[in-house]
Design a protein around this motif. Structure first.
Motif, PDB file in Angstrom:
ATOM      1  N   ASP A 104       1.153  -1.763 -14.076  1.00 10.56           N
ATOM      2  CA  ASP A 104       0.929  -3.211 -14.067  1.00 10.56           C
ATOM      3  C   ASP A 104      -0.463  -3.477 -13.507  1.00 10.56           C
ATOM      4  OD1 ASP A 104       3.446  -3.704 -15.025  1.00 10.56           O
ATOM      5  OD2 ASP A 104       4.341  -4.010 -13.052  1.00 10.56           O
ATOM      6  N   PRO A 151       2.145   3.119  -7.613  1.00  6.07           N
ATOM      7  CA  PRO A 151       2.914   3.685  -6.497  1.00  6.07           C
ATOM      8  C   PRO A 151       3.223   5.160  -6.711  1.00  6.07           C
ATOM      9  CG  PRO A 151       4.311   2.292  -7.876  1.00  6.07           C
ATOM     10  CD  PRO A 151       2.894   2.080  -8.328  1.00  6.07           C
ATOM     11  N   GLY A 152       3.012   5.935  -5.663  1.00  6.61           N
ATOM     12  CA  GLY A 152       3.301   7.362  -5.731  1.00  6.61           C
ATOM     13  C   GLY A 152       2.121   8.212  -6.146  1.00  6.61           C
ATOM     14  N   ASP A 205      -1.175  -1.389 -10.017  1.00 14.26           N
ATOM     15  CA  ASP A 205      -0.103  -0.828  -9.189  1.00 14.26           C
ATOM     16  C   ASP A 205       0.144   0.620  -9.615  1.00 14.26           C
ATOM     17  OD1 ASP A 205       0.231  -3.165  -7.825  1.00 14.26           O
ATOM     18  OD2 ASP A 205       1.993  -3.824  -8.940  1.00 14.26           O
ATOM     19  N   PRO A 209       4.352  -1.138  -4.121  1.00  7.37           N
ATOM     20  CA  PRO A 209       2.896  -1.002  -4.012  1.00  7.37           C
ATOM     21  C   PRO A 209       2.260  -2.231  -3.373  1.00  7.37           C
ATOM     22  CG  PRO A 209       3.525  -1.524  -6.265  1.00  7.37           C
ATOM     23  CD  PRO A 209       4.804  -1.280  -5.507  1.00  7.37           C
ATOM     24  N   GLY A 210       1.264  -1.962  -2.521  1.00  8.30           N
ATOM     25  CA  GLY A 210       0.487  -3.061  -1.947  1.00  8.30           C
ATOM     26  C   GLY A 210       1.142  -3.782  -0.793  1.00  8.30           C
ATOM     27  N   SER A 259       1.389  -8.006 -11.963  1.00  3.45           N
ATOM     28  CA  SER A 259       2.039  -7.554 -10.730  1.00  3.45           C
ATOM     29  C   SER A 259       2.943  -8.643 -10.162  1.00  3.45           C
ATOM     30  CB  SER A 259       0.987  -7.166  -9.691  1.00  3.45           C
ATOM     31  OG  SER A 259       0.211  -6.104 -10.171  1.00  3.45           O
ATOM     32  N   ALA A 293      12.039   3.253  -2.818  1.00  4.63           N
ATOM     33  CA  ALA A 293      11.733   1.970  -3.450  1.00  4.63           C
ATOM     34  C   ALA A 293      10.237   1.895  -3.745  1.00  4.63           C
ATOM     35  CB  ALA A 293      12.149   0.812  -2.552  1.00  4.63           C
ATOM     36  N   GLU A 294       9.904   1.443  -4.948  1.00  4.23           N
ATOM     37  CA  GLU A 294       8.499   1.273  -5.303  1.00  4.23           C
ATOM     38  C   GLU A 294       8.006  -0.061  -4.755  1.00  4.23           C
ATOM     39  OE1 GLU A 294       8.191   1.770  -9.584  1.00  4.23           O
ATOM     40  OE2 GLU A 294       7.350   3.751  -9.235  1.00  4.23           O
ATOM     41  N   TYR A 305      13.565   3.849 -12.006  1.00  3.65           N
ATOM     42  CA  TYR A 305      12.205   3.991 -12.518  1.00  3.65           C
ATOM     43  C   TYR A 305      11.922   5.449 -12.841  1.00  3.65           C
ATOM     44  CZ  TYR A 305      11.042   5.225  -7.642  1.00  3.65           C
ATOM     45  OH  TYR A 305      10.995   5.790  -6.398  1.00  3.65           O
ATOM     46  N   LYS A 313       1.860   5.848   0.159  1.00  2.00           N
ATOM     47  CA  LYS A 313       1.311   5.668  -1.189  1.00  2.00           C
ATOM     48  C   LYS A 313       2.102   4.638  -2.005  1.00  2.00           C
ATOM     49  CE  LYS A 313       1.102  10.186  -2.291  1.00  2.00           C
ATOM     50  NZ  LYS A 313       1.253  11.017  -1.099  1.00  2.00           N
ATOM     51  N   GLY A 314       2.528   3.564  -1.348  1.00  2.00           N
ATOM     52  CA  GLY A 314       3.214   2.497  -2.065  1.00  2.00           C
ATOM     53  C   GLY A 314       4.681   2.748  -2.343  1.00  2.00           C
ATOM     54  N   VAL A 315       5.233   3.785  -1.740  1.00  2.00           N
ATOM     55  CA  VAL A 315       6.655   4.104  -1.948  1.00  2.00           C
ATOM     56  C   VAL A 315       7.352   4.154  -0.588  1.00  2.00           C
ATOM     57  CG1 VAL A 315       8.300   5.784  -2.843  1.00  2.00           C
ATOM     58  CG2 VAL A 315       6.136   5.406  -4.044  1.00  2.00           C
ATOM     59  N   ARG A 320      -2.356   2.130  -0.333  1.00  2.00           N
ATOM     60  CA  ARG A 320      -0.945   1.746  -0.361  1.00  2.00           C
ATOM     61  C   ARG A 320      -0.413   1.595  -1.788  1.00  2.00           C
ATOM     62  NH1 ARG A 320      -0.356   1.284   4.795  1.00  2.00           N
ATOM     63  NH2 ARG A 320      -1.584  -0.039   6.146  1.00  2.00           N
ATOM     64  N   GLY A 321      -0.806   2.499  -2.663  1.00  2.00           N
ATOM     65  CA  GLY A 321      -0.295   2.488  -4.025  1.00  2.00           C
ATOM     66  C   GLY A 321      -0.912   1.445  -4.938  1.00  2.00           C
ATOM     67  N   VAL A 322      -2.038   0.863  -4.526  1.00  2.00           N
ATOM     68  CA  VAL A 322      -2.721  -0.131  -5.355  1.00  2.00           C
ATOM     69  C   VAL A 322      -4.172   0.316  -5.556  1.00  2.00           C
ATOM     70  CG1 VAL A 322      -3.496  -2.521  -5.525  1.00  2.00           C
ATOM     71  CG2 VAL A 322      -1.247  -2.010  -4.583  1.00  2.00           C
ATOM     72  N   ASP A 345      -3.612  -6.590 -12.599  1.00  2.00           N
ATOM     73  CA  ASP A 345      -4.158  -7.935 -12.514  1.00  2.00           C
ATOM     74  C   ASP A 345      -5.655  -7.801 -12.792  1.00  2.00           C
ATOM     75  OD1 ASP A 345      -1.666  -8.763 -11.724  1.00  2.00           O
ATOM     76  OD2 ASP A 345      -2.169  -8.896  -9.596  1.00  2.00           O
ATOM     77  N   LYS A 360       5.209  -9.608  -0.469  1.00  2.00           N
ATOM     78  CA  LYS A 360       3.981  -9.024  -0.994  1.00  2.00           C
ATOM     79  C   LYS A 360       2.990 -10.141  -1.272  1.00  2.00           C
ATOM     80  CE  LYS A 360       1.993  -6.197  -4.659  1.00  2.00           C
ATOM     81  NZ  LYS A 360       2.199  -5.509  -5.944  1.00  2.00           N
ATOM     82  N   PRO A 370      12.347  -4.929  -6.231  1.00  2.00           N
ATOM     83  CA  PRO A 370      11.687  -3.633  -6.404  1.00  2.00           C
ATOM     84  C   PRO A 370      12.632  -2.630  -7.062  1.00  2.00           C
ATOM     85  CG  PRO A 370      12.325  -3.946  -4.107  1.00  2.00           C
ATOM     86  CD  PRO A 370      12.636  -5.230  -4.815  1.00  2.00           C
ATOM     87  N   GLU A 402       2.130  -4.120   3.231  1.00  2.00           N
ATOM     88  CA  GLU A 402       1.842  -3.632   4.570  1.00  2.00           C
ATOM     89  C   GLU A 402       3.165  -3.166   5.179  1.00  2.00           C
ATOM     90  OE1 GLU A 402      -1.063  -3.292   6.005  1.00  2.00           O
ATOM     91  OE2 GLU A 402      -2.130  -4.099   4.265  1.00  2.00           O
TER      92      GLU A 402
END
Lengths: 118, 164
Positions: A16, A33-34, A31, B75-76, B113, B72-73, A69, B139-141, A95-97, A18, B97, B57, B78
Motif C-alpha cells: 500500500d 511490514p516485516g 507500507d 506498519p508505522g 494506507s 499483527a501487521e 496475510y 519492523k512494523g510487525v 517501523r515498516g514504512v 500514499d 496510527k 490489522p 509507535e
C-alpha cells in the motif's frame, strides 16, 4: 504519473502506498511490514522508480490457527516521467514504512513570481 | 493516475497456491468446519464490525503445546501507541496510527494506507496466564507470545467398557 506492478515470484505483494506531490518533490510512503531495511532496493531508471523489499519467510511456531496475510517480497514500480533529479533521491525505512523522496529538477520546480509595482 | 493491481496482500486469506491439491482443499474444509462447530458462539474474524474511521490489522495466530503466538501487521505505529491487553481467553490489540506527514495537506494525490484507530479482539483457543505475556514490535510487525495456563491442559478421558 503512473504506478505499475511487476510480479517476480508467486509470493510477491504490492505494498500500500500514499503519494504526495509536495511541489519541490514527490513523496512516496509505502507500507512494508516485516521487510529488512538493509535489504530494500530502490532504483530509478528512465523515469521509472522501482522498489523491491525482501521479507524473510514466515517462521511458524507450531500449528497455524489463523493466517490473514501472506508472506512475500514487496514489489512496485512508479512511472514518474521526466523532470526529476535522480542523484538526489533519498529513502528511509522506519517501523515498516518506507519513505522515498524524489526531488524535482530545479528548472521545473514551481516558482513564485514576485510582482513589482511600476 | 492509473493503477494496475496484481495482488493485494490484505485480500489474501492464505498463501497463494496453498490449495494446490484436493487433499489440501479437504483439509482446509475440515479446518473451517472444526473451527465453526468447536467455537459456535464466536464470530469469525472477518465478521468483526469496524466503526467508521477504524481499521482492522491483519493477524496470524499459531500455537504450540505451551504457547500461543499472535503476529499483527502494524506498519508505522509507535510502540507506545499500541495497547495490548489480555484476559484468560481473549487478546485485544488496539491503538492509533497517525500520518506523520499530514502537514503536506492537500498534496496527497493517492492514498492506500490505513490511518486512525484500530482495535482487534482475538479469541484464544485456550486459557492463558495473563502474567506470562510478552509483546515485541519490530519492523512494523507486533508479535505477542502468550503462555497457556497450566490449568487448561487437556486431559485424556478413558472410555469405560460396558457389560454388553
Amino acid at each position: 504519473m503512473t504506478t505499475e506492478t511487476q510480479p517476480q515470484t508467486e509470493l510477491t505483494f504490492r505494498p500500500d502506498v500514499d503519494i504526495c506531490d509536495c511541489g519541490n518533490e514527490v513523496l512516496i510512503v509505502a507500507d512494508v511490514p516485516g521487510a529488512n531495511p538493509g535489504a530494500i532496493d530502490v532504483s530509478f531508471d528512465d523515469g521509472v522508480l522501482s522498489v523491491h523489499a525482501p521479507v524473510a519467510a514466515r517462521t511458524l511456531s507450531g500449528r497455524a490457527l489463523q493466517q490473514e496475510y501472506g508472506i512475500g517480497d514487496y514489489c512496485r514500480s512508479f512511472k514518474l516521467g521526466e523532470g526529476f533529479d535522480a542523484s538526489l533521491i533519498s529513502a528511509e525505512c522506519r517501523r515498516g514504512v518506507l519513505e522515498i523522496h524524489v526531488p524535482r529538477l530545479a528548472s521545473v520546480r514551481p516558482r513564485k513570481i514576485a510582482v513589482r509595482t511600476a | 493516475m492509473s493503477l494496475i493491481p496484481f495482488r493485494t496482500k490484505r485480500a489474501t486469506g492464505m498463501e497463494p497456491g496453498s490449495l494446490a491439491t484436493l487433499a489440501d482443499f479437504r483439509n482446509e474444509m475440515n479446518r473451517l468446519f472444526e473451527g465453526f462447530f468447536s467455537r459456535p458462539l464466536q464470530m469469525p474474524a472477518w465478521f468483526e464490525t469496524v466503526e467508521p474511521g477504524q481499521w482492522l490489522p491483519s493477524i496470524d495466530v499459531s500455537e504450540t503445546d505451551k504457547q500461543i503466538h499472535v503476529r499483527a501487521e502494524l506498519p508505522g505505529i509507535e510502540p507506545n501507541d499500541v495497547d495490548v491487553s489480555v484476559s484468560e481467553d481473549r487478546l485485544v490489540i488496539a491503538g492509533q496510527k497517525t500520518c506523520a506527514k499530514e502537514e503536506a495537506g492537500e498534496g496527497w494525490t493517492h492514498r492506500e494506507s490505513h490511518y486512525g484507530s484500530f482495535s482487534r479482539a482475538i479469541p484464544l483457543p485456550e486459557a492463558v496466564d495473563p502474567a506470562k505475556v510478552t509483546a515485541r514490535y519490530d519492523k512494523g510487525v507486533l508479535t505477542v507470545e502468550l503462555t497457556k495456563s497450566p490449568t487448561s491442559t487437556s486431559r485424556k478421558v478413558p472410555v469405560l467398557a460396558g457389560s454388553t
